[in-house]
Scaffold this motif. Structure first.
Motif, PDB file in Angstrom:
ATOM      1  N   ARG A 268       0.859  -1.185   0.000  1.00 14.66           N
ATOM      2  CA  ARG A 268       0.000   0.000   0.000  1.00 14.66           C
ATOM      3  C   ARG A 268       0.892   1.231   0.000  1.00 14.66           C
ATOM      4  O   ARG A 268       1.797   1.356   0.823  1.00 14.66           O
ATOM      5  CB  ARG A 268      -0.913  -0.005   1.232  1.00 14.66           C
ATOM      6  N   VAL A 269       0.630   2.133  -0.926  1.00 16.79           N
ATOM      7  CA  VAL A 269       1.495   3.295  -1.093  1.00 16.79           C
ATOM      8  C   VAL A 269       1.572   4.098   0.202  1.00 16.79           C
ATOM      9  O   VAL A 269       0.550   4.437   0.812  1.00 16.79           O
ATOM     10  CB  VAL A 269       0.981   4.188  -2.248  1.00 16.79           C
ATOM     11  N   ASP A 270       2.802   4.339   0.640  1.00 14.62           N
ATOM     12  CA  ASP A 270       3.133   5.107   1.839  1.00 14.62           C
ATOM     13  C   ASP A 270       2.747   4.386   3.124  1.00 14.62           C
ATOM     14  O   ASP A 270       2.742   5.000   4.196  1.00 14.62           O
ATOM     15  CB  ASP A 270       2.501   6.499   1.813  1.00 14.62           C
ATOM     16  N   GLY A 271       2.427   3.081   3.039  1.00 14.68           N
ATOM     17  CA  GLY A 271       2.228   2.298   4.239  1.00 14.68           C
ATOM     18  C   GLY A 271       3.560   1.938   4.870  1.00 14.68           C
ATOM     19  O   GLY A 271       4.639   2.208   4.324  1.00 14.68           O
ATOM     20  N   ALA A 272       3.504   1.303   6.032  1.00 10.60           N
ATOM     21  CA  ALA A 272       4.734   0.980   6.757  1.00 10.60           C
ATOM     22  C   ALA A 272       5.650   0.061   5.944  1.00 10.60           C
ATOM     23  O   ALA A 272       6.863   0.285   5.860  1.00 10.60           O
ATOM     24  CB  ALA A 272       4.383   0.342   8.098  1.00 10.60           C
ATOM     25  N   SER A 273       5.075  -0.986   5.330  1.00 12.59           N
ATOM     26  CA  SER A 273       5.894  -1.904   4.539  1.00 12.59           C
ATOM     27  C   SER A 273       6.477  -1.202   3.321  1.00 12.59           C
ATOM     28  O   SER A 273       7.625  -1.444   2.936  1.00 12.59           O
ATOM     29  CB  SER A 273       5.064  -3.113   4.099  1.00 12.59           C
ATOM     30  N   ASP A 274       5.676  -0.326   2.709  1.00 12.39           N
ATOM     31  CA  ASP A 274       6.129   0.415   1.535  1.00 12.39           C
ATOM     32  C   ASP A 274       7.348   1.264   1.875  1.00 12.39           C
ATOM     33  O   ASP A 274       8.372   1.240   1.172  1.00 12.39           O
ATOM     34  CB  ASP A 274       4.973   1.283   1.035  1.00 12.39           C
ATOM     35  N   ARG A 275       7.267   1.995   2.962  1.00 13.09           N
ATOM     36  CA  ARG A 275       8.387   2.846   3.361  1.00 13.09           C
ATOM     37  C   ARG A 275       9.616   2.010   3.708  1.00 13.09           C
ATOM     38  O   ARG A 275      10.750   2.367   3.367  1.00 13.09           O
ATOM     39  CB  ARG A 275       7.983   3.727   4.547  1.00 13.09           C
TER      40      ARG A 275
END
Length: 293
Positions: A268-275
């Motif tokens: 998910r864009v800008d989610g924790a995993s993304d970051r």
């Protein structure tokens, strides 16, 4: 319906194959897309999952059917609808091209839902720039062609099966709390005796607080070893303490040790995993957006 490589080359901006999902960009040229899609069509409706389908780890069967009569293939866009019978049936319409007409795509998807007796409909499209849409994911690839990163000093990562028995027993509570991350499903499969691959965990206070898994490698269509996506999560009260980074680096080391070539992920864009994945050097390939019809 015969797809044309010259038309696809204009609209295949993100390497994503209907039914199968993301593909490695080196293996998803327009010509290769056509070859893979032809295999998807051949398997479509037979109930058998292709050998390189990531969902094969859960079941050798597949109930997705490409709606051949509904495909639209033009120089500036391609539309490929697929119906699956799970959960009352869903029609998912894949759009390749610029500036999708979402009202028209939704209407066409609803019509397909009526025609093919499906209860739900979705539209998915792809872009190289973020659209700000709420249901947008980033497609990423990690090539395991560099030395594995050093482990973080704290917290430590262990395989769930190697944990102390009392600690391992807390995985059930972790899975229930992280059901929306898929861990309850995974825990139920473990209880049923399925061996899907190792699960890596971190702990605090004598209980499991973070996990990633199962770790499973299959051969893709070209024979390269592909690490499949994992369930990944840290309990809300334990986030910000390095558990996620420690788990991901442990996955990288495991992958290098087991000779995996790459992994594809969606976040998910800008989610924790993304970051986290961006900070760890994973390569973005583009975006996939979904709306309900």
């Amino acid at each position: 319906m015969r797809l044309r490589a010259d038309w696809l080359s204009r609209v295949l901006t993100v390497p994503y194959v209907p039914v199968l999902g993301p593909a490695h960009p080196d293996l998803c040229t327009p010509e290769m897309f056509i070859d893979v899609f032809t295999e998807v069509l051949t398997a479509s409706g037979t109930g058998v999952a292709l050998p390189f389908d990531k969902d094969r780890r859960w079941s050798p069967t597949k109930d997705d059917t490409v709606l051949m009569d509904e495909i639209v293939h033009r120089p500036d866009h391609t539309i490929i609808p697929v119906v699956t019978r799970r959960g009352g049936g869903t029609v998912k319409t894949y759009f390749y091209g610029d500036s999708p007409d979402l009202d028209a795509l939704r209407a066409a998807t609803r019509r397909c839902c009526t025609t093919y007796a499906a209860a739900h409909g979705r539209v998915m499209w792809f872009s190289t720039n973020p659209t700000g849409h709420a249901n947008q994911t980033r497609v990423l690839v990690k090539d395991f062609n560099h030395p594995a990163p050093e482990p973080t000093t704290d917290p430590a990562v262990t395989e769930l099966d190697d944990c102390d028995r009392d600690v391992a027993a807390t995985f059930a509570d972790f899975a229930a709390a992280m059901a929306d991350h898929g861990f309850e499903f995974l825990h139920n499969r473990r209880d049923a005796g399925h061996q899907d691959g190792p699960i890596l965990v971190t702990q605090a206070g004598g209980r499991v607080v973070g996990a990633i898994g199962p770790l499973t490698i299959i051969s893709d269509r070209s024979g390269r070893r592909m690490l499949l996506p994992q369930y990944f999560g840290v309990l809300p009260g334990q986030r910000g303490h390095g558990h996620g980074r420690a788990l991901w680096r442990a996955v990288e080391r495991w992958s290098v040790h087991h000779r995996a070539h790459y992994q594809l992920l969606q976040t998910r864009v800008d989610g924790a995993s993304d970051r986290l994945f961006l900070s760890e050097g994973l390569r973005p390939l583009g975006y996939a957006s979904t709306v309900h019809a």
